[in-house]
Design a protein around this motif. Structure first.
Motif, PDB file in Angstrom:
ATOM      1  N   MET A   7       0.818  -1.203   0.000  1.00 55.74           N
ATOM      2  CA  MET A   7       0.000   0.000   0.000  1.00 55.74           C
ATOM      3  C   MET A   7       0.858   1.263   0.000  1.00 55.74           C
ATOM      4  SD  MET A   7      -3.097  -0.948  -0.303  1.00 55.74           S
ATOM      5  CE  MET A   7      -3.940   0.602   0.038  1.00 55.74           C
ATOM      6  N   LEU A   8       1.945   1.230   0.739  1.00 53.69           N
ATOM      7  CA  LEU A   8       2.851   2.385   0.757  1.00 53.69           C
ATOM      8  C   LEU A   8       3.483   2.613  -0.615  1.00 53.69           C
ATOM      9  CD1 LEU A   8       4.631   1.977   4.223  1.00 53.69           C
ATOM     10  CD2 LEU A   8       3.116   3.854   3.529  1.00 53.69           C
ATOM     11  N   VAL A   9       3.877   1.508  -1.261  1.00 52.58           N
ATOM     12  CA  VAL A   9       4.463   1.616  -2.602  1.00 52.58           C
ATOM     13  C   VAL A   9       3.431   2.188  -3.575  1.00 52.58           C
ATOM     14  CG1 VAL A   9       5.345   0.305  -4.567  1.00 52.58           C
ATOM     15  CG2 VAL A   9       6.178  -0.188  -2.272  1.00 52.58           C
ATOM     16  N   LEU A  10       2.199   1.672  -3.530  1.00 54.82           N
ATOM     17  CA  LEU A  10       1.150   2.191  -4.406  1.00 54.82           C
ATOM     18  C   LEU A  10       0.877   3.661  -4.132  1.00 54.82           C
ATOM     19  CD1 LEU A  10      -1.787  -0.395  -4.765  1.00 54.82           C
ATOM     20  CD2 LEU A  10      -0.075   0.262  -6.453  1.00 54.82           C
ATOM     21  N   TRP A  11       0.817   4.011  -2.847  1.00 52.38           N
ATOM     22  CA  TRP A  11       0.505   5.389  -2.457  1.00 52.38           C
ATOM     23  C   TRP A  11       1.531   6.370  -3.027  1.00 52.38           C
ATOM     24  CZ3 TRP A  11      -3.576   7.641   0.143  1.00 52.38           C
ATOM     25  CH2 TRP A  11      -3.387   8.975   0.535  1.00 52.38           C
ATOM     26  N   TYR A  12       2.817   6.103  -2.759  1.00 51.34           N
ATOM     27  CA  TYR A  12       3.840   7.079  -3.102  1.00 51.34           C
ATOM     28  C   TYR A  12       4.266   7.040  -4.566  1.00 51.34           C
ATOM     29  CZ  TYR A  12       4.146   8.540   1.722  1.00 51.34           C
ATOM     30  OH  TYR A  12       3.845   9.069   2.947  1.00 51.34           O
ATOM     31  N   THR A  13       4.244   5.873  -5.187  1.00 50.32           N
ATOM     32  CA  THR A  13       4.592   5.836  -6.611  1.00 50.32           C
ATOM     33  C   THR A  13       3.474   6.434  -7.458  1.00 50.32           C
ATOM     34  OG1 THR A  13       3.783   3.544  -6.775  1.00 50.32           O
ATOM     35  CG2 THR A  13       6.168   3.868  -6.441  1.00 50.32           C
ATOM     36  N   LEU A  15       1.277   8.592  -6.439  1.00 45.20           N
ATOM     37  CA  LEU A  15       1.262  10.016  -6.121  1.00 45.20           C
ATOM     38  C   LEU A  15       2.386  10.754  -6.832  1.00 45.20           C
ATOM     39  CD1 LEU A  15       0.136  12.367  -4.453  1.00 45.20           C
ATOM     40  CD2 LEU A  15       1.561  11.600  -2.548  1.00 45.20           C
ATOM     41  N   PHE A  16       3.571  10.136  -6.895  1.00 46.13           N
ATOM     42  CA  PHE A  16       4.680  10.791  -7.569  1.00 46.13           C
ATOM     43  C   PHE A  16       4.354  11.063  -9.032  1.00 46.13           C
ATOM     44  CE2 PHE A  16       8.376  10.393 -10.388  1.00 46.13           C
ATOM     45  CZ  PHE A  16       9.079  11.534  -9.989  1.00 46.13           C
ATOM     46  N   PHE A 194       4.940  15.055   4.414  1.00 48.27           N
ATOM     47  CA  PHE A 194       5.342  13.656   4.276  1.00 48.27           C
ATOM     48  C   PHE A 194       4.249  12.828   3.611  1.00 48.27           C
ATOM     49  CE2 PHE A 194       3.043  14.056   8.229  1.00 48.27           C
ATOM     50  CZ  PHE A 194       2.213  12.942   8.235  1.00 48.27           C
ATOM     51  N   LEU A 195       3.029  13.367   3.558  1.00 47.01           N
ATOM     52  CA  LEU A 195       1.881  12.601   3.075  1.00 47.01           C
ATOM     53  C   LEU A 195       1.665  12.724   1.572  1.00 47.01           C
ATOM     54  CD1 LEU A 195      -0.608  10.865   3.905  1.00 47.01           C
ATOM     55  CD2 LEU A 195      -1.877  13.028   4.125  1.00 47.01           C
ATOM     56  N   MET A 196       1.829  13.941   1.012  1.00 41.32           N
ATOM     57  CA  MET A 196       1.444  14.202  -0.381  1.00 41.32           C
ATOM     58  C   MET A 196       2.615  14.611  -1.264  1.00 41.32           C
ATOM     59  SD  MET A 196      -1.713  13.398  -0.331  1.00 41.32           S
ATOM     60  CE  MET A 196      -2.207  13.931  -1.946  1.00 41.32           C
ATOM     61  N   MET A 197       3.837  14.400  -0.815  1.00 41.92           N
ATOM     62  CA  MET A 197       5.044  14.629  -1.617  1.00 41.92           C
ATOM     63  C   MET A 197       5.129  16.042  -2.202  1.00 41.92           C
ATOM     64  SD  MET A 197       5.836  11.018  -3.540  1.00 41.92           S
ATOM     65  CE  MET A 197       7.512  11.561  -3.916  1.00 41.92           C
ATOM     66  N   GLY A 198       4.704  17.035  -1.422  1.00 45.84           N
ATOM     67  CA  GLY A 198       4.776  18.425  -1.851  1.00 45.84           C
ATOM     68  C   GLY A 198       3.469  18.986  -2.345  1.00 45.84           C
ATOM     69  N   GLU A 199       2.543  18.126  -2.779  1.00 48.35           N
ATOM     70  CA  GLU A 199       1.245  18.581  -3.260  1.00 48.35           C
ATOM     71  C   GLU A 199       0.461  19.299  -2.165  1.00 48.35           C
ATOM     72  OE1 GLU A 199      -0.434  18.192  -6.440  1.00 48.35           O
ATOM     73  OE2 GLU A 199       1.643  17.921  -7.042  1.00 48.35           O
ATOM     74  N   GLY A 200       0.773  18.998  -0.922  1.00 51.68           N
ATOM     75  CA  GLY A 200       0.052  19.590   0.197  1.00 51.68           C
ATOM     76  C   GLY A 200       0.321  21.066   0.402  1.00 51.68           C
ATOM     77  N   TYR A 201       1.360  21.616  -0.243  1.00 54.23           N
ATOM     78  CA  TYR A 201       1.642  23.049  -0.139  1.00 54.23           C
ATOM     79  C   TYR A 201       0.791  23.787  -1.173  1.00 54.23           C
ATOM     80  CZ  TYR A 201       5.607  21.355   2.574  1.00 54.23           C
ATOM     81  OH  TYR A 201       6.386  20.729   3.517  1.00 54.23           O
ATOM     82  N   HIS A 202      -0.505  23.690  -0.988  1.00 58.01           N
ATOM     83  CA  HIS A 202      -1.471  24.127  -1.989  1.00 58.01           C
ATOM     84  C   HIS A 202      -1.564  25.644  -2.075  1.00 58.01           C
ATOM     85  CE1 HIS A 202      -4.351  22.864  -4.893  1.00 58.01           C
ATOM     86  NE2 HIS A 202      -5.393  23.410  -4.291  1.00 58.01           N
ATOM     87  N   ASN A 203      -1.453  26.311  -0.944  1.00 62.62           N
ATOM     88  CA  ASN A 203      -1.481  27.779  -0.947  1.00 62.62           C
ATOM     89  C   ASN A 203      -0.259  28.336  -1.676  1.00 62.62           C
ATOM     90  OD1 ASN A 203      -0.464  30.369   1.007  1.00 62.62           O
ATOM     91  ND2 ASN A 203      -2.525  30.500   0.146  1.00 62.62           N
ATOM     92  N   ASN A 204       0.907  27.758  -1.400  1.00 70.76           N
ATOM     93  CA  ASN A 204       2.119  28.163  -2.116  1.00 70.76           C
ATOM     94  C   ASN A 204       1.934  27.998  -3.620  1.00 70.76           C
ATOM     95  OD1 ASN A 204       3.139  28.383   0.456  1.00 70.76           O
ATOM     96  ND2 ASN A 204       4.657  26.757   0.248  1.00 70.76           N
TER      97      ASN A 204
END
Length: 249
Positions: A7-13, A15-16, A194-204
Motif C-alpha cells: 500500500m505504501l508503494v502504491l501510495w507514493y509511486t 502520487l509521484f 510527508f503525506l502528499m510529496m509536496g502537493e500539500g503546499y497548496h497555498n504556495n
C-alpha cells in the motif's frame, strides 16, 4: 507487513507520477522531456496508478481550468459549490471524462501543448484494463493478507488516485495554514508534507502556479517531488525551465 508495504508503494509511486507527470508536466509544463521519455511516463503512470489511471490530457486540462476558475462555479472541484467531498469528486470525474473524450469545447489556452497518447489512453482507461488491475490487487491481497482488517485497505488500492485528489481538492481548501493572501481558499495542509510529496503546499502553489518547487517558502516546507525533479534534471532525463525554478515568480 507485505500488504502495508504494498500500500505504501502504491501510495507514493502513484502520487509521484500524478504530481510529477500529470500536474507539473501536463498541467503546468514546468519542464520538458523527449517524446520517448514522455511515453515512458505515460506507461509508468499506468503501472503505478493501475485501476486509478488518469490521462495526462484530461488531468492537465482540468487542472488548468481549476487555476483559471478557482473557487467559482466553473471550477471543476471546489468545496464552495458542493455539499460534501463525494459530490465534488463525482462532478470532477464527470468533467474529467468530458474533457478526456472531447465532449466539451474549450479555449485553446487550456488545451495548448497538453500531452496526449490517444491509443494508449484508450487502452489504459478501458473498463477491461481497470477491472484487470482490480482483480490483480484482489489476488495479491488473497495471498498476502495476514489479518482480516487488511482487507479494508483493498478499496483504498482501487480508488487511490481519487483519494489523493480529494485530500488536496477538498481538504486543501478547508484546513491548514497560509503563507500568501490569494483570491481563493487554498491552504498548506502540513508544515512538513510527508503525506502528499509536496502537493500539500497548496497555498504556495496557487500563489506561484508556474513554479516547480511547491515548498521552500518556509524552512520546513520540503517538496520531495521537486528534489527528485532536480535529480532527473541533473541526469538530463528532463529539462527544468528557468522560469519554473526562478524565486522571483
Amino acid at each position: 507487513m507485505v500488504i502495508l508495504i504494498f500500500m505504501l508503494v502504491l501510495w507514493y509511486t502513484g502520487l509521484f507520477f500524478q504530481s510529477f507527470f500529470l500536474h507539473r508536466y501536463a498541467a503546468h509544463q514546468t519542464f520538458t522531456m523527449s517524446d520517448f521519455t514522455e511515453k515512458v511516463c505515460f506507461f509508468l503512470t499506468w503501472v503505478f496508478q493501475g485501476s486509478n489511471y488518469l490521462s495526462a490530457y484530461g488531468y492537465g486540462i482540468m487542472h488548468r481550468l481549476h487555476h483559471a476558475y478557482v473557487d467559482t462555479e466553473k471550477d471543476p472541484h471546489s468545496p464552495k459549490y458542493d455539499n460534501n467531498m463525494f459530490s465534488m469528486m463525482w462532478r470532477t470525474k464527470n468533467i474529467y471524462q468530458d474533457i478526456n473524450n472531447k465532449r466539451i469545447s474549450l479555449d485553446e489556452k487550456f488545451t495548448k501543448n497538453a500531452p496526449q497518447w490517444k491509443s494508449f489512453d484508450a487502452f489504459a482507461s478501458s473498463n477491461f484494463t481497470r477491472i484487470a488491475w482490480g482483480l490483480a490487487y484482489t489476488i495479491f491481497f488473497y495471498f498476502f493478507v495476514t489479518s482480516w482488517w487488511q482487507w479494508m485497505l483493498l478499496p483504498v488500492a482501487f480508488f487511490m488516485a481519487p483519494i489523493h485528489g480529494v485530500i488536496i481538492n477538498w481538504f486543501g481548501h478547508i484546513v491548514g495554514y497560509t503563507n500568501f493572501k490569494v483570491d481563493n481558499t487554498s491552504k498548506n495542509l502540513l508544515p512538513i508534507d510527508f503525506l502528499m510529496m509536496g502537493e500539500g503546499y497548496h497555498n504556495n502553489h496557487h500563489k506561484h502556479s508556474g513554479r516547480a518547487n511547491f515548498g521552500g517558502v518556509r524552512w520546513h516546507e520540503i517538496d520531495p517531488t521537486y528534489y527528485i525533479m532536480l535529480l532527473l534534471n541533473g541526469l538530463h532525463i528532463i529539462r527544468l525551465k528557468k522560469s519554473a525554478v526562478s524565486v522571483k515568480q
